[in-house]
Design a protein around this motif. Sequence first.
Motif, PDB file in Angstrom:
ATOM      1  N   THR A   1      11.019  14.989  -2.594  1.00 16.96           N
ATOM      2  CA  THR A   1      11.085  13.788  -1.767  1.00 16.96           C
ATOM      3  C   THR A   1       9.742  13.582  -1.083  1.00 16.96           C
ATOM      4  N   LEU A   2       9.189  12.386  -1.226  1.00 18.54           N
ATOM      5  CA  LEU A   2       7.953  12.000  -0.548  1.00 18.54           C
ATOM      6  C   LEU A   2       8.284  10.888   0.434  1.00 18.54           C
ATOM      7  N   ASP A   3       7.828  11.012   1.678  1.00 18.46           N
ATOM      8  CA  ASP A   3       8.096  10.012   2.716  1.00 18.46           C
ATOM      9  C   ASP A   3       6.768   9.691   3.391  1.00 18.46           C
ATOM     10  N   LEU A   4       6.425   8.395   3.431  1.00 16.22           N
ATOM     11  CA  LEU A   4       5.094   7.988   3.883  1.00 16.22           C
ATOM     12  C   LEU A   4       5.172   6.770   4.787  1.00 16.22           C
ATOM     13  N   ALA A   5       4.467   6.822   5.906  1.00 16.70           N
ATOM     14  CA  ALA A   5       4.350   5.640   6.767  1.00 16.70           C
ATOM     15  C   ALA A   5       2.908   5.512   7.244  1.00 16.70           C
ATOM     16  N   VAL A   6       2.398   4.295   7.183  1.00 20.26           N
ATOM     17  CA  VAL A   6       1.036   4.013   7.649  1.00 20.26           C
ATOM     18  C   VAL A   6       1.031   2.694   8.416  1.00 20.26           C
ATOM     19  N   VAL A   7      -0.054   2.500   9.179  1.00 17.80           N
ATOM     20  CA  VAL A   7      -0.311   1.210   9.829  1.00 17.80           C
ATOM     21  C   VAL A   7      -1.580   0.635   9.234  1.00 17.80           C
ATOM     22  N   LYS A   8      -1.556  -0.645   8.911  1.00 11.82           N
ATOM     23  CA  LYS A   8      -2.761  -1.362   8.504  1.00 11.82           C
ATOM     24  C   LYS A   8      -2.655  -2.782   9.047  1.00 11.82           C
ATOM     25  N   GLY A   9      -3.759  -3.303   9.546  1.00  9.74           N
ATOM     26  CA  GLY A   9      -3.732  -4.652  10.115  1.00  9.74           C
ATOM     27  C   GLY A   9      -2.756  -4.761  11.275  1.00  9.74           C
TER      28      GLY A   9
ATOM     29  N   LEU B   1       0.840  -1.207   0.000  1.00  7.06           N
ATOM     30  CA  LEU B   1       0.000   0.000   0.000  1.00  7.06           C
ATOM     31  C   LEU B   1       0.874   1.256   0.000  1.00  7.06           C
ATOM     32  N   VAL B   2       1.891   1.278   0.853  1.00  6.28           N
ATOM     33  CA  VAL B   2       2.789   2.447   0.909  1.00  6.28           C
ATOM     34  C   VAL B   2       3.488   2.632  -0.443  1.00  6.28           C
ATOM     35  N   GLY B   3       3.983   1.545  -1.022  1.00  6.33           N
ATOM     36  CA  GLY B   3       4.639   1.632  -2.340  1.00  6.33           C
ATOM     37  C   GLY B   3       3.687   2.131  -3.411  1.00  6.33           C
ATOM     38  N   ASP B   4       2.473   1.615  -3.398  1.00  9.29           N
ATOM     39  CA  ASP B   4       1.483   2.040  -4.398  1.00  9.29           C
ATOM     40  C   ASP B   4       1.136   3.523  -4.250  1.00  9.29           C
TER      41      ASP B   4
ATOM     42  N   MET C   1      -6.013   8.335  -0.078  1.00  7.46           N
ATOM     43  CA  MET C   1      -5.621   6.952  -0.390  1.00  7.46           C
ATOM     44  C   MET C   1      -5.402   6.134   0.892  1.00  7.46           C
ATOM     45  N   ILE C   2      -4.854   6.774   1.927  1.00  4.13           N
ATOM     46  CA  ILE C   2      -4.629   6.070   3.196  1.00  4.13           C
ATOM     47  C   ILE C   2      -5.972   5.655   3.803  1.00  4.13           C
ATOM     48  N   LEU C   3      -6.893   6.624   3.871  1.00  4.54           N
ATOM     49  CA  LEU C   3      -8.166   6.344   4.545  1.00  4.54           C
ATOM     50  C   LEU C   3      -9.024   5.389   3.720  1.00  4.54           C
ATOM     51  N   ASP C   4      -9.008   5.551   2.387  1.00  2.00           N
ATOM     52  CA  ASP C   4      -9.765   4.629   1.515  1.00  2.00           C
ATOM     53  C   ASP C   4      -9.302   3.188   1.695  1.00  2.00           C
ATOM     54  N   ALA C   5      -8.018   3.008   1.991  1.00  2.00           N
ATOM     55  CA  ALA C   5      -7.460   1.660   2.134  1.00  2.00           C
ATOM     56  C   ALA C   5      -7.697   1.094   3.538  1.00  2.00           C
ATOM     57  N   GLY C   6      -8.324   1.878   4.403  1.00  2.00           N
ATOM     58  CA  GLY C   6      -8.554   1.398   5.767  1.00  2.00           C
ATOM     59  C   GLY C   6      -7.292   1.410   6.608  1.00  2.00           C
ATOM     60  N   ALA C   7      -6.345   2.255   6.233  1.00  2.00           N
ATOM     61  CA  ALA C   7      -5.085   2.365   6.980  1.00  2.00           C
ATOM     62  C   ALA C   7      -5.113   3.623   7.853  1.00  2.00           C
ATOM     63  N   THR C   8      -4.116   3.720   8.728  1.00  2.00           N
ATOM     64  CA  THR C   8      -3.996   4.853   9.652  1.00  2.00           C
ATOM     65  C   THR C   8      -2.652   5.528   9.417  1.00  2.00           C
TER      66      THR C   8
END
Length: 261
Positions: A98-106, A19-22, A47-54
């Motif tokens: 530069t784009l830097d992204l971190a999320v939690v899912k599951g 998800l992060v890569g996408d 995109m984060i919220l649509d994927a059910g991630a935080t």
Amino acid sequence: MIEILSPAQLARARVTGRLVGDILHTLKARCQAGTNLLEIDRWAKGMILDAGATSCYVDYAPSFGRGPFGHYICTGVNDAVLHGRPHDHRLADGDLLTLDLAVVKGGVAADAAISFVVGSRRAPADVAMIAATEQALDAAIAEARPGARVGDLSHAIERVLSAAGYPVNTEFGGHGIGSTMHQDPHVANAGRPGRGFMLRPGLMLALEPWVMAGTDRLVTDADGWTLRSATGSRTAHSEHTIAITDDGAEILTLPGAPGLR
Ligand code: MF3
Ligand code: CO
């Protein structure tokens, strides 16, 4: 704390990582001259919220920033290299972003960063600097396997960045990652082979070589977050989250959707 993931957690880490890569690669494809950094932040949020991630960032208030980050992605333009806080600013052709992204899912986090040049006016020095951080990341991943030590990865990063002619700043580097974004062990972007924590299957690491042309000094913006090159020189950052497997390492934050890679 150092977490060792179970096989079930590792399966969920693959989902978060992809998800992060996408998201990063979808954003890269959308960015053009005229794109506003706040627009990128809104796209990321969607995109984060649509994927059910935080988001790992929006409420994050570590000692190295002022208050909660308040945004969903880090956007660094040209001399801004780490923790770039999105603001009302339009990209120009030839900007290094530069784009830097971190999320939690599951229950599992993933963290990645990419640098690229916006539009068609690509300065060769920018392309070379980005490539150096990517090669340093590849070199560290190549060392990652059970029995290797954190110092082996740090040294691999340092070797590639130094050989390419960039000073290495060791104030910020990679880190363990698991149920939360920032965990032990710290993975400095320079170090001695054979030293440090021994890697083992189930350990997840975020590796993140970054450089500033001609300097190793950072300055903090008035926003209390964005870290820039002290000289105003250009910068680059490449990050993947990897998992140590029985015989090597698996990159978790590659894009999975066709056409994004
Ligand atoms: N993802 C960054 C890292 O690579 C940390 C960003 S923290 C933020 O470790 F709050 F600034 F977003
Ligand atoms: Co990170």
